[in-house]
Motif scaffolding. Structure first.
Motif: not given
Length: 159
Positions: A127-134
């Motif tokens: 989830a943190e990886r996806a948030q950082l990507h966004d």
């Protein structure tokens, strides 16, 4: 605008991004000689892997670099056998596409980048990886919009 702390630019967001870029480059660049590539070239090959045959203008626009620099880089990549230049009506209209050697090199480069990603993102949840990507996508969009607006303002001043 409020008064900034003295030396603010050493710890602000732009410096964090800059430091991240340099650290990432330190992880990736040692792999370039074994692949027969120079700085900036892997991203051009990766673009062609995703988008297929493309104009040099498209590459320059996507990476926000000078079209003449892209032309020189494509010439070098062609001489090394990574890309094939497809003639157009004139030098500005030619397109480029990956060769088999270019495709194999992109696959190897992808493995290098995946390893660097794992180092960068160690300890972050999915989830943190996806948030950082966004968040990075949004920051990039802000910068592109800002540069486009500056470019439009410059064109108006030139008229």
């Amino acid at each position: 605008m409020e008064e900034l702390p003295f030396g603010f630019s050493l710890t602000d967001f732009h410096m964090q991004v800059s430091m991240m870029f340099h650290l990432m480059r330190g992880c990736n660049h040692p792999h370039l000689p074994a692949l027969g590539l120079g700085p900036g070239q892997p991203r051009m090959l990766s673009y062609l892997a995703v988008h297929g045959r493309s104009s040099q203008r498209d590459l320059a626009r996507y990476f926000s670099v000078d079209p003449a620099a892209v032309s020189r880089m494509m010439d070098a990549l062609c001489r090394a056998g990574f890309v094939r230049i497809v003639p157009g009506e004139d030098r500005r209209r030619r397109t480029v596409e990956l060769t088999q050697k270019g495709e194999e090199t992109v696959r190897a480069w992808d493995r290098v980048c995946a390893g660097t990603d794992e180092v960068m993102l160690a300890g972050l949840s999915d989830a943190e990886r996806a948030q950082l990507h966004d968040l990075l996508d949004r920051v990039q969009a802000n910068m592109r919009a800002h540069l486009a607006q500056d470019s439009e303002s410059e064109e108006v001043r030139d008229e």
